[in-house]
Design an enzyme around this catalytic site. Structure first.
Site, mmCIF file in Angstrom:
data_model
loop_
_atom_site.group_PDB
_atom_site.id
_atom_site.type_symbol
_atom_site.label_atom_id
_atom_site.label_comp_id
_atom_site.label_asym_id
_atom_site.label_seq_id
_atom_site.Cartn_x
_atom_site.Cartn_y
_atom_site.Cartn_z
ATOM 1 N N LYS A 59 -88.961 31.439 -16.639
ATOM 2 C CA LYS A 59 -87.934 32.283 -16.038
ATOM 3 C C LYS A 59 -86.565 31.843 -16.530
ATOM 4 O O LYS A 59 -86.380 30.718 -17.006
ATOM 5 C CB LYS A 59 -87.968 32.218 -14.503
ATOM 6 C CG LYS A 59 -87.623 30.836 -13.906
ATOM 7 C CD LYS A 59 -86.141 30.529 -13.771
ATOM 8 C CE LYS A 59 -85.892 29.114 -13.255
ATOM 9 N NZ LYS A 59 -84.490 28.671 -13.376
ATOM 10 N N ASP A 89 -88.894 26.936 -6.880
ATOM 11 C CA ASP A 89 -89.030 28.084 -7.782
ATOM 12 C C ASP A 89 -90.420 28.719 -7.734
ATOM 13 O O ASP A 89 -90.637 29.774 -8.325
ATOM 14 C CB ASP A 89 -88.731 27.673 -9.232
ATOM 15 C CG ASP A 89 -87.243 27.488 -9.495
ATOM 16 O OD1 ASP A 89 -86.429 28.078 -8.748
ATOM 17 O OD2 ASP A 89 -86.892 26.765 -10.444
#
Length: 279
Positions: free
Chosen positions: A9, A133
């Site tokens: 990401k 995350d």
């Protein structure tokens, strides 16, 4: 063996809005998954075996992948043990959520394989126990992210651009980046305005709004991060920004040929350079 992808990401925008009494930070972010990914090969086994093609990565209880496996087994009373082979492509200490992506891919894969009795949102909530995350990586879609990373609001990005990732050899410690952060001096971008620009397909406006609160502390900790950004800015990309707490810096552009050309320059001088796309 089953094969699952663990997508990297980047943070297209990152605002550290404040610090809680418990030491965690309030975040407002735009996070997007990338096609760049690690690969997990998985099968049930009589005893646990976790292997990785990068022998510098410890595959013990400190690894998020192992933590995720134990959490899933305990939470859902899974009797099987696991044989997992991890093929690493996402660099470590890079701000690309490699460890979180690996954990999330395993959790999502087990959820599907065993038809576990929870929603994807509930699985993402469980992922908080592994890492900040992990909930986003379980959802694995473009999203406005808040809280400490657990508040995830997916949205459609209507802007078209490729992504060049460049990482110097040295990583940045997330803990140190937050510890040295001066909330009164760092930039505080408006993630909601960035999200609105992306959703409207207004790439130019988005690029004028996007910032990362953690850049100043990361630049002080690892000077090469600032050097990478300075080099990429010289190519006049629409946006050059650090991802997460670093040390990866990314450049965005609709011009894929330019991204590939600059990659060839960067790969000669830095530990990692890759061109990829949003998932």
């Amino acid at each position: 063996m089953k094969e699952w992808s663990a997508n990297a990401k980047i943070n297209l925008c990152l605002n550290v809005a404040g610090r809680h009494e418990n030491g965690y930070h309030e975040l407002n972010m735009i996070m997007v998954p990338l096609k760049l990914h690690d690969t997990l090969l998985w099968e049930p086994a009589k005893e646990d075996l976790f292997q990785c093609d990068d022998n510098t990565l410890p595959m013990d209880s400190s690894n998020t992948l192992v933590k995720a496996a134990l959490l899933m087994r305990q939470t859902f009373a899974i009797k099987d043990h696991f044989h997992v082979q991890l093929k690493k492509r996402i660099p470590m200490q890079a701000g690309l959520a490699g460890g979180s992506a690996d954990a999330a891919a395993l959790m999502r894969g087990l959820w599907e394989h065993y038809s576990l009795p929870c929603s994807i949102a509930q699985l993402a909530c469980l992922g908080k126990q592994v890492g900040a995350d992990v909930p986003f990586c379980i959802r694995n879609t473009c999203a406005l992210v808040g809280g400490i990373g657990e508040q995830i609001v997916p949205f459609e990005n209507r802007c078209d651009f490729g992504v060049l990732l460049v990482k110097p050899k040295q990583g940045v410690s997330t803990k140190e980046a937050f510890q040295t952060l001066d909330l009164t001096a760092c930039p505080h971008p408006d993630a909601q305005h960035c999200q609105a620009a992306l959703a409207a397909g207004d790439f130019d406006r988005f690029c004028t709004l996007a910032q990362n609160s953690l850049e100043t502390s990361a630049f002080a900790l690892v000077k090469e991060v600032a050097e990478v950004k300075k080099e990429l800015l010289a190519y006049r990309f629409p946006l050059v920004l650090m991802s997460g707490s670093g040390s990866t810096v990314f450049a965005l552009s609709p011009n894929r040929n330019l991204l590939q050309a600059v990659k060839q320059e960067m790969v000669q001088r830095y530990a990692f350079a890759e061109v990829t796309e949003l998932l």
